[in-house]
Design an enzyme around this catalytic site. Structure first.
Site, PDB file in Angstrom:
ATOM      1  N   ASP A  97       0.811  -1.212   0.000  1.00  0.00           N
ATOM      2  CA  ASP A  97       0.000   0.000   0.000  1.00  0.00           C
ATOM      3  C   ASP A  97       0.852   1.272   0.000  1.00  0.00           C
ATOM      4  O   ASP A  97       0.620   2.176  -0.809  1.00  0.00           O
ATOM      5  CB  ASP A  97      -0.927  -0.010   1.229  1.00  0.00           C
ATOM      6  CG  ASP A  97      -1.739   1.260   1.364  1.00  0.00           C
ATOM      7  OD1 ASP A  97      -2.890   1.283   0.906  1.00  0.00           O
ATOM      8  OD2 ASP A  97      -1.217   2.247   1.932  1.00  0.00           O
TER       9      ASP A  97
ATOM     10  N   THR B 125      -5.180   2.572  -0.168  1.00  0.00           N
ATOM     11  CA  THR B 125      -5.169   1.844  -1.431  1.00  0.00           C
ATOM     12  C   THR B 125      -5.598   0.396  -1.231  1.00  0.00           C
ATOM     13  O   THR B 125      -6.367  -0.155  -2.025  1.00  0.00           O
ATOM     14  CB  THR B 125      -3.775   1.899  -2.071  1.00  0.00           C
ATOM     15  OG1 THR B 125      -3.323   3.259  -2.110  1.00  0.00           O
ATOM     16  CG2 THR B 125      -3.810   1.346  -3.478  1.00  0.00           C
ATOM     17  N   ASP B 126      -5.125  -0.228  -0.167  1.00  0.00           N
ATOM     18  CA  ASP B 126      -5.576  -1.581   0.156  1.00  0.00           C
ATOM     19  C   ASP B 126      -7.094  -1.617   0.363  1.00  0.00           C
ATOM     20  O   ASP B 126      -7.784  -2.503  -0.152  1.00  0.00           O
ATOM     21  CB  ASP B 126      -4.902  -2.077   1.442  1.00  0.00           C
ATOM     22  CG  ASP B 126      -3.547  -2.725   1.188  1.00  0.00           C
ATOM     23  OD1 ASP B 126      -3.258  -3.063   0.024  1.00  0.00           O
ATOM     24  OD2 ASP B 126      -2.786  -2.894   2.148  1.00  0.00           O
ATOM     25  N   LEU B 127      -7.592  -0.681   1.142  1.00  0.00           N
ATOM     26  CA  LEU B 127      -9.016  -0.668   1.461  1.00  0.00           C
ATOM     27  C   LEU B 127      -9.865  -0.437   0.215  1.00  0.00           C
ATOM     28  O   LEU B 127     -10.886  -1.103   0.009  1.00  0.00           O
ATOM     29  CB  LEU B 127      -9.310   0.405   2.509  1.00  0.00           C
ATOM     30  CG  LEU B 127      -8.659   0.170   3.877  1.00  0.00           C
ATOM     31  CD1 LEU B 127      -8.854   1.385   4.775  1.00  0.00           C
ATOM     32  CD2 LEU B 127      -9.228  -1.074   4.546  1.00  0.00           C
TER      33      LEU B 127
ATOM     34  N   GLY C 124      -9.951  -3.508  -1.869  1.00  0.00           N
ATOM     35  CA  GLY C 124     -10.922  -4.439  -1.317  1.00  0.00           C
ATOM     36  C   GLY C 124     -12.346  -4.061  -1.686  1.00  0.00           C
ATOM     37  O   GLY C 124     -13.180  -4.940  -1.975  1.00  0.00           O
TER      38      GLY C 124
END
Length: 409
Positions: A149, A181-183, A186
């Protein structure tokens, strides 16, 4: 009667770990899907060790459940399988044949070596929806790089527009305070999986979903990306200010900080009138937003001086009364005491095997007929291994004991 679940008919085999993939599968679990989380025997998801802080038991002592892990894994069932062993791979293939969705975030090509890639599992279950989450996608010159991320926030442009202006104290690039960015990956993966399931229900066809953190980061720049594509000029950092609207930023009050977000000229006029500076509304250099953007460097100090003369509660009360968007800058202690957060019941106490109860943040998806109230704690490592192998795959207690003795489980 128990309310129906939107995805109560869907089973997900979750081979992902850390955040982007688990955030997606937690969304699906909140919507009612049966999510089977596959973890490494002995250690499990990396985030189980990302503490402190840890959930505490009734005596106030730390359990082994890291708060980071708890944030992204509620409502799932945990099975430990050594995916690198032939017997473990066979178990996962058999589990996949009973599932609607497979979610994974291994390096490009790694699962193909194990016979667990999309083409291999599609041969077993043709209508399977298979979602891969990687840093850079399945093709292109960076496909085989590991993606994190923090790196993607930098490479994808977010840090170029986040942080204080370079010409002010403290200026320079800054990452977001959470793994944004990860969230968002997802969230996009969740949407793509739901769309693929809808297509499957209409056509009988499964499909492959290729989600990349870099793709998501570039896409989620939204108006910043559009500003660049339409002007040819890379946008810069504006700190807590807005590149296209003035005033739309933080201001220091006599006793704290507030956010003022004037979205139109009328709101701006009310803002300065509350502060006793109605002259700034009619000034030839500040009367319209384009003029205020052009002359921000001379206007904002005048507004800052005006706001500093009164305490925070004065500004919030007075501006709310006249319809000017404003608000405080809360820390999380303030957030979880906020009357609106309390009224929306965003925190839930969930029974937990070792902590007794643990506090989790409720899903923000509020649905009238198929609620997302998923009051099931994130599972302990391997908590459901025996149950799932016995009930789904027909393994006997002796079979399970033998697999465990071999280190497969």
């Amino acid at each position: 009667m128990t309310a129906p679940k939107a995805l109560g008919h869907i089973r997900v085999l979750d081979l992902s770990r850390v955040l982007a993939g688990p955030w997606c599968s937690q969304n699906l679990a909140d919507l009612g899907a049966d999510v089977i989380k596959i973890e490494r025997p002995g250690s499990g998801d990396d985030t189980r060790a990302w503490g402190p802080p840890y959930a505490k038991d009734a005596a106030g002592h730390d359990t082994t459940e890291a708060a980071y892990y708890l944030a992204a894994n509620r409502g799932k069932r945990s099975v430990t399988i050594d995916i690198a062993s032939a017997d473990g791979q066979a178990l996962i293939r058999e589990l996949a044949s009973h599932c609607d969705v497979v979610l994974e975030n291994f390096k490009v090509g790694q699962l193909k070596r194990y016979g667990l890639d999309y083409e291999s599992l599609k041969a077993i279950k043709p209508d399977l929806v298979y979602c891969s989450v990687t840093g850079f996608g399945q093709d292109g010159p960076y496909a085989h790089r590991a993606g994190y991320d923090f790196l993607i926030q930098g490479m994808g442009g977010l840090m170029s527009v986040t942080g204080e202006r370079d010409d002010l104290p403290g200026g320079g690039p800054q990452k977001a305070g959470v793994a944004l960015t990860d969230l968002m990956t997802g969230m996009y993966a969740t949407i793509a999986i739901l769309a693929a399931l809808t297509h499957r229900d209409r056509s009988g066809e499964g499909q492959y979903i290729d989600m990349a953190l870099l793709d998501v980061q570039v896409a989620m720049l939204a108006n910043m990306g559009s500003n660049y594509l339409n002007s040819g000029k890379p946008p810069k950092r504006w700190g807590n200010a807005h590149p296209n609207i003035v005033p739309y930023q933080t201001f220091q009050c006599a006793d704290g900080y507030i956010i003022v977000a004037t979205g139109n000229d009328g709101q701006y006029q009310k803002f300065v009138e509350v502060g006793g500076r109605g002259d700034l509304a009619q000034h030839e250099r500040y009367a319209t937003n384009p003029l205020r953007v052009k002359h921000r460097d001379e206007l904002v100090p005048l507004l800052a001086e005006m706001v500093l003369a009164q305490p925070r509660d004065f500004w919030i009360d007075q501006l709310e009364a006249v319809g000017v968007p404003c608000g405080p800058i809360n820390n999380l202690d303030d957030v979880y005491k906020n009357p609106q957060v309390l009224a929306r019941e965003l925190v839930m106490n969930v029974p937990h095997p070792t902590a007794g109860t643990t506090k989790l943040v409720r899903s923000p998806m509020k649905m009238s007929l198929t609620p997302t109230d998923n009051a099931v704690a994130p599972p302990l490592l391997g908590q459901h291994t025996d149950e799932i192998l016995r009930d789904m795959l027909g393994q006997s207690d002796e079979d399970i004991a033998a697999l465990r003795a071999q280190g497969v489980l």
